[in-house]
Scaffold this motif. Structure first.
Motif: not given
Length: 536
Positions: A185, A224-225, A228, A231-236
């Protein structure tokens, strides 16, 4: 007589650096062993609560011992603690790398540069020999945390990731996941485009080669990482917790708050640069020496003995430095950096990375002022660079102030172009609020000579005409209500009314005179504002 020949090569008359003298001497070995015990004792006690104390004691050791010995010893002790066949806990690695980061900012960039180069060389060795050991993972994690704690730029991380994606074995996929989980990130924030390209390359490799792997889950998890991150999706991302790093970053900011190094001391160096340092030199460390074979092949060749500046800058720039009487190596290097930088930000970063302290650091302001005043016409580049340094730290403001006071005493002997440049520079600094009008307190308003009157008239006229009323109120308000500046306020009020307004009414157009009078009233009211409040 035999002992005196240890420091100088009798045949060639060459100087031998301290760390190469008496290499077989028992006394030196004992000193190094003692130093290693001291450093090891401090590192063994290292934890988050006592980070300030340990880093302070190591700074003292840097002051009292050879920097090379300290760099070698500290790097050896830290790598022995962090790089083992077993995977080390994240917290332990973070704390040890934070220590390096603090010393990198407070002692000098050569601390972080030496540690980084050693880690990358070790990584290169371990990576080339596949094994079940986790040494490679630990080394990659260390580089990742060096990036997190502002020691190295993202360029190196992307180089390492490209290496893994290019090879794309099962171990490489595991390492890519490891890096992206730790710093993914942060990379997205620093260089989203480069990360996007890396993800595209990873997806291509996965579709072409991934089917050959025994364990398909790992490749799927990597994709998948990457998605994520895209898409800036930390939860994934399972197990992703930025809190420990953020907490240590906060501690880092408090520990390096007062350092002289500045905010951006990141080493913008690539993987190839680090691995080829012995062949091409360490350009990222200002003032580093290089003993590559082509430079020392002819012992008798005096021309090969180049100074740092001669190795970095063109003959034309060096000749210009000589003409401008830059007579010390520090001044020469500062001058060459200022003259060859792409823009003021590039110059600012490079000058900070020189790691100058105290008296040497003040030379930045001396050289900057000298260059600015010697130009035939005013060049705003120097003013903007000066503003940047003033906003960086108050000590630069003080150096500019003392430098300007020296110039105020020499006004009668300054050439016309230098005089005009000084007027423009002082006006610019006042407008941008880098310096306060208190810089004029050394001028005796009761004993003004003609050059000083001319200087003050030009500065104040320019300031009043070219500055908005709101800004004028702020500039003149800075000296309001300060008892020690009472004489300055009275002097300025008298000067504005006697030398500016009377002349303006008799010489210039009526509109100009009216505007000047209006702005002068704003300035006078601003100087009296806090005094009026005190009387009430």
């Amino acid at each position: 007589m035999q002992s005196s020949n240890v420091q100088v090569d009798s045949t060639a008359g060459k100087y031998v650096p301290p760390h190469l003298r008496n290499t077989g001497d028992d006394e030196r070995k004992a000193e190094l062993e003692k130093l290693k015990r001291n450093v090891k004792g401090l590192v063994n006690r290292l934890s988050e609560p006592n980070m300030a104390s340990i880093s302070g004691q190591l700074e003292e050791l840097y002051m009292s011992c050879s920097r090379k010995d300290m760099n070698d010893t500290l790097t050896e002790v830290l790598l022995a603690a962090c790089v083992t066949p077993a995977l080390m806990p994240d917290r332990l690695l973070m704390e040890h790398v934070l220590l390096i980061s603090v010393l990198h900012h407070t002692v000098g960039i050569e601390v972080g540069a030496h540690f980084l180069e050693t880690v990358v060389r070790k990584f290169d060795e371990v990576y080339k020999i596949p094994s079940e050991s986790k040494e490679c993972d630990n080394l990659v994690a260390i580089v990742g945390y060096l990036y997190n704690f502002q020691v190295v730029h993202s360029v190196l991380i992307f180089d390492i990731l490209k290496l893994f994606v290019g090879a794309f074995t099962e171990k490489d996929v595991e390492l890519v996941l490891f890096v992206l989980r730790n710093v993914g990130f942060a990379l997205r924030k620093d260089d989203a485009l480069a990360l996007k390209e890396l993800i595209s390359e990873g997806q291509r490799k996965a579709s072409n080669v991934g089917s050959k792997f025994h364990d398909q889950n790992r490749v799927r998890f990597m994709l998948e990482t990457m998605l994520a991150l895209k898409n800036n999706d930390m939860r994934k991302i399972p197990g992703y917790d930025p809190e420990p790093v953020e907490r240590l970053k906060k501690l880092q900011r408090t520990l390096i708050h007062r350092s002289a190094g500045g905010s951006d001391m990141k080493l913008r160096v690539s993987l190839d640069n680090l691995l080829a340092a012995e062949q091409v030199g360490r350009w990222w460390i200002v003032g580093s020496s290089w003993s590559g074979a082509p430079m020392i092949s002819e012992q008798g060749n005096a021309n090969s003995k180049q100074s740092t500046a001669e190795g970095q800058f063109s003959a034309k720039v060096l000749e210009l430095a000589r003409k401008q009487r830059m007579n010390t190596e520090v001044r020469r290097n500062i001058f060459c950096v200022i003259m060859t930088s792409e823009d003021y930000l590039d110059a600012f970063e490079k000058l900070l990375r020189m790691g100058l302290k105290d008296k040497q650091e003040r030379e930045i302001v001396h050289v900057l002022m000298d260059c600015c005043l010697q130009e035939k016409t005013f060049n705003a580049y120097y003013a903007v660079l000066g503003e940047k340094f003033c906003s960086q730290d108050r000590r630069f403001q003080m150096t500019f102030q003392f430098n300007l006071w020296d110039k105020f005493r020499e006004l009668s002997s300054l050439p016309s172009s230098t005089f005009n440049n000084l007027v423009q520079l002082v006006t610019r600094f006042l407008q941008k609020k880098c310096l306060s009008l208190s810089i004029l307190k050394v001028i005796e308003f009761g004993e003004l000579d003609k050059p000083t009157v001319r200087f003050l008239r030009q500065v104040l006229t320019k300031l009043l005409k070219e500055t908005e009323p709101e800004d004028l109120a702020s500039i003149f308000g800075r000296i309001s209500g300060i008892p020690k500046l009472g004489m300055l306020r009275e002097g300025l009020k008298l000067f504005i009314s006697h030398f500016l307004l009377k002349n303006a009414q008799s010489q210039g157009p009526a509109e100009q005179a009216a505007m000047l009078s209006e702005r002068a009233q704003v300035a006078t009211k601003a100087m009296e504002a806090k005094e009026a409040k005190l009387k009430l």
